[in-house]
Design an enzyme around this catalytic site. Structure first.
Site, short mmCIF file in Angstrom:
data_model
loop_
_atom_site.label_atom_id
_atom_site.label_comp_id
_atom_site.label_asym_id
_atom_site.label_seq_id
_atom_site.Cartn_x
_atom_site.Cartn_y
_atom_site.Cartn_z
N ASP A 230 1.03 1.70 -4.75
CA ASP A 230 -0.09 0.95 -4.19
C ASP A 230 0.39 0.15 -2.99
OD1 ASP A 230 -2.64 -0.53 -4.02
OD2 ASP A 230 -2.99 0.28 -6.02
N ASP A 231 -0.12 -1.08 -2.78
CA ASP A 231 0.29 -1.84 -1.60
C ASP A 231 1.72 -2.34 -1.77
OD1 ASP A 231 -2.19 -1.45 -0.47
OD2 ASP A 231 -3.01 -3.33 -1.26
#
Ligand SMILES: *[C@@H]1O[C@H](CO)[C@@H](O)[C@H](O)[C@H]1NC(C)=O
Ligand SMILES: *[C@@H]1O[C@H](CO)[C@@H](O)[C@H](O)[C@H]1NC(C)=O
Ligand SMILES: *[C@@H]1O[C@H](CO)[C@@H](O)[C@H](O)[C@H]1NC(C)=O
Ligand SMILES: *[C@@H]1O[C@H](CO)[C@@H](O)[C@H](O)[C@H]1NC(C)=O
Ligand SMILES: *[C@@H]1O[C@H](CO)[C@@H](O)[C@H](O)[C@H]1NC(C)=O
Ligand SMILES: *[C@@H]1O[C@H](CO)[C@@H](O)[C@H](O)[C@H]1NC(C)=O
Ligand SMILES: *[C@@H]1O[C@H](CO)[C@@H](O)[C@H](O)[C@H]1NC(C)=O
Ligand SMILES: *[C@@H]1O[C@H](CO)[C@@H](O)[C@H](O)[C@H]1NC(C)=O
Ligand SMILES: *[C@@H]1O[C@H](CO)[C@@H](O)[C@H](O)[C@H]1NC(C)=O
Ligand SMILES: *[C@@H]1O[C@H](CO)[C@@H](O)[C@H](O)[C@H]1NC(C)=O
Ligand SMILES: *[C@@H]1O[C@H](CO)[C@@H](O)[C@H](O)[C@H]1NC(C)=O
Ligand SMILES: *[C@@H]1O[C@H](CO)[C@@H](O)[C@H](O)[C@H]1NC(C)=O
Length: 419
Positions: A230-231
């Site tokens: 993800d981020d």
């Protein structure tokens, strides 16, 4: 005379025992099958104010939520805090903290206090035992605020340092810093890599963000190596005076500013962010198929669609004075984007959230699509003052780079037409 000499010797010993004048507590893991939570909490209670706590090499078995309140203190964490993978236990909201306001996220380990350093010496940190979590959530929907715990949360921490720390197999966000000031993370490794062959080639590790910053000022992220789905870094509301240097992101979505504007009743301010020496690299697709962005900006749109933690929108604010310098991309899908339609539906109002004063300097490397730059800004506010200097990212052979600018004003240095 004798008494004076003894006092001198004793004070010399206690001075040498730690770099702080207070006491030192040293503990070792109790061993397989035993629970270390009590002895860890007891050591921190005894030496966490004005002292030094040493956790020796090995694995400390942690079976319940834990807060370290550290004041004028040092912790040497040579070993790993291993959080038992009892998913039902942790998902019971009574068994975690909810100190991170945004999206009501849960934490199993919180460090708070002031003037402290936690040094894991590149040999210790947190074992998140994420694999059973990732496996479990392949058949159960993942939602923000569902109780999956953040591995390491700094909450209301002032002048704290986290050094040479590893977090293995985080089930959810690796780090979060919330409501804190003047925090330095120097040396952080997070690694969420699926090892279950059943899920090879799939991203079963969403939400394993390297860090989310929220309501915090003066935070330095130095020398990070993040493998996630993800981020890699997510700069959320009220993050000011943030520095990130020498960051390697392996797989996932890239570095995010956002999402911003989720809460209609809260202004999200992001200001004075300086990032340099960023490497975004794609890894073996059987471990992690995604390497979506280099650096991207995202806000919710201007309509309210549901309520947080999962829904929201229409939040005001601005992200301003952001520099992204010396960035190397290795096969990312999209080098940089601004999008302002998070959580949106067609027919929604445009976002009131403003992106401005953003500077790209010295970008190189490769993209796997031709969508090099996409500034898709809100008509209600426009993006303004976006500059590019030395932006040289290659697209696949034979393709023409595409640059999109919607509602973007004062964009300079593109060296090409903006459509
Ligand atoms: C951790 O402690 C619990 C509770 O005592 C125990 O059941 C479990 O076996 C321990 N885990 C390990 C890996 O030692
Ligand atoms: C959480 O704790 C409260 C108060 O002790 C209790 O009433 C509630 O049943 C607990 N919830 C769960 C899911 O165990
Ligand atoms: C920012 O944080 C650093 C590291 O804790 C500290 O040395 C510095 O004084 C802080 N700056 C401000 C303006 O508070
Ligand atoms: C992350 O963990 C995986 C699986 O344990 C390992 O193969 C990989 O080398 C690690 N990555 C880094 C950067 O340490
Ligand atoms: C950059 O950070 C990595 C850890 O992620 C570290 O091994 C390396 O030494 C750092 N490079 C510099 C120049 O400090
Ligand atoms: C960033 O990279 C440049 C060029 O490689 C190097 O000179 C500089 O020391 C690096 N700075 C940091 C803080 O890593
Ligand atoms: C904003 O709304 C959230 C619910 O989405 C609520 O929890 C919070 O207390 C509100 N904050 C203010 C300042 O009104
Ligand atoms: C951010 O700070 C501003 C004022 O400094 C405040 O009004 C706003 O509610 C804060 N936003 C969040 C998300 O805490
Ligand atoms: C913009 O941010 C930089 C840090 O990247 C800071 O040095 C500078 O003072 C900020 N500019 C303004 C006008 O605040
Ligand atoms: C990618 O990982 C898989 C599974 O671990 C392995 O079989 C394969 O050889 C790796 N591919 C490369 C190019 O390293
Ligand atoms: C541009 O970035 C690259 C990669 O980080 C670095 O090697 C180079 O020194 C940078 N150039 C300048 C002028 O800073
Ligand atoms: C956005 O920019 C365009 C083109 O410069 C301008 O015509 C328009 O008035 C701007 N809109 C706002 C809301 O500032």
């Amino acid at each position: 005379m004798l008494t004076t000499a003894i006092i001198l010797i004793l004070s010399a010993i206690s001075f040498c025992a730690g770099q702080l004048s207070g006491r030192t507590c040293t503990i070792s893991p109790l061993g397989v099958g035993r629970d270390d939570t009590d002895q860890v909490l007891a050591a921190i209670a005894k030496c966490g104010h004005g002292g030094r706590t040493v956790l020796q090499h090995g694995v400390f078995n942690i079976t319940r939520k834990m807060t370290w309140d550290l004041v004028d203190a040092k912790v040497d964490l040579h070993g790993f805090l291993s959080f038992v993978p009892d998913i039902d236990f942790w998902l019971n909201a009574n068994n975690t903290y909810r100190v991170v306001f945004i999206q009501s996220q849960a934490s199993w380990f919180v460090i708070t206090g002031q003037d402290f350093e936690v040094d894991a010496h590149n040999t210790g940190g947190i074992q998140g035992n994420g694999q059973p979590w990732w496996d479990f959530f392949t058949t159960v929907p993942r939602e923000d605020g569902d109780g999956r715990p953040i591995a390491l949360t700094l909450f209301r921490a002032v002048r704290g340092v986290i050094r040479n720390f590893a977090i293995e197999a985080q089930p959810f966000w690796c780090n979060c810093v919330a409501e804190s000031q003047s925090v330095v993370y120097d040396g952080m490794r997070c690694n969420a890599s699926n090892e279950n062959p059943t899920f090879a080639g799939q991203n079963i590790v969403p939400n394993t963000d390297g860090i989310d910053t929220y309501r915090s000022d003066n935070v330095s992220l130095l020398n990070w190596d993040i493998t996630c789905g993800d981020d890699c870094l997510a700069i959320k509301g009220n993050s000011t005076n943030i520095v990130a240097e020498n960051i390697t992101c392996r797989g996932g979505n890239g570095i995010a500013f956002g999402s911003l504007g989720q809460y209609f009743n809260l202004t999200d301010i992001v200001q004075n962010v300086f990032m340099q020496n960023l490497t975004m690299t794609r890894i073996n697709a059987s471990v992690q198929p995604n390497m979506q962005n280099g650096v991207y900006f995202k806000s919710w749109d201007g309509s309210i669609n549901g309520v947080p933690p999962t829904g929201g929108g229409a939040g005001p604010g601005f992200a301003q004075n952001i520099t992204l310098k010396n960035v190397v991309l290795d096969r990312v899908n999209r080098p940089t984007t601004i999008s302002q339609t998070n959580g949106g539906h067609s027919g929604d109002l445009p976002s009131m959230y403003k992106f401005e004063d953003i500077h790209y300097d010295n970008w190189s490397g490769t993209a796997l699509t031709n969508e090099v730059i996409a500034l898709e800004c809100s008509a209600a506010v426009n993006c303004t003052d976006i500059t590019f200097e030395g932006f040289n990212v290659s697209v696949p052979a034979g393709e023409t780079p595409e640059i999109i600018c919607q509602n973007a004003e004062d964009v300079s240095g593109l060296g090409a037409a903006c459509s």
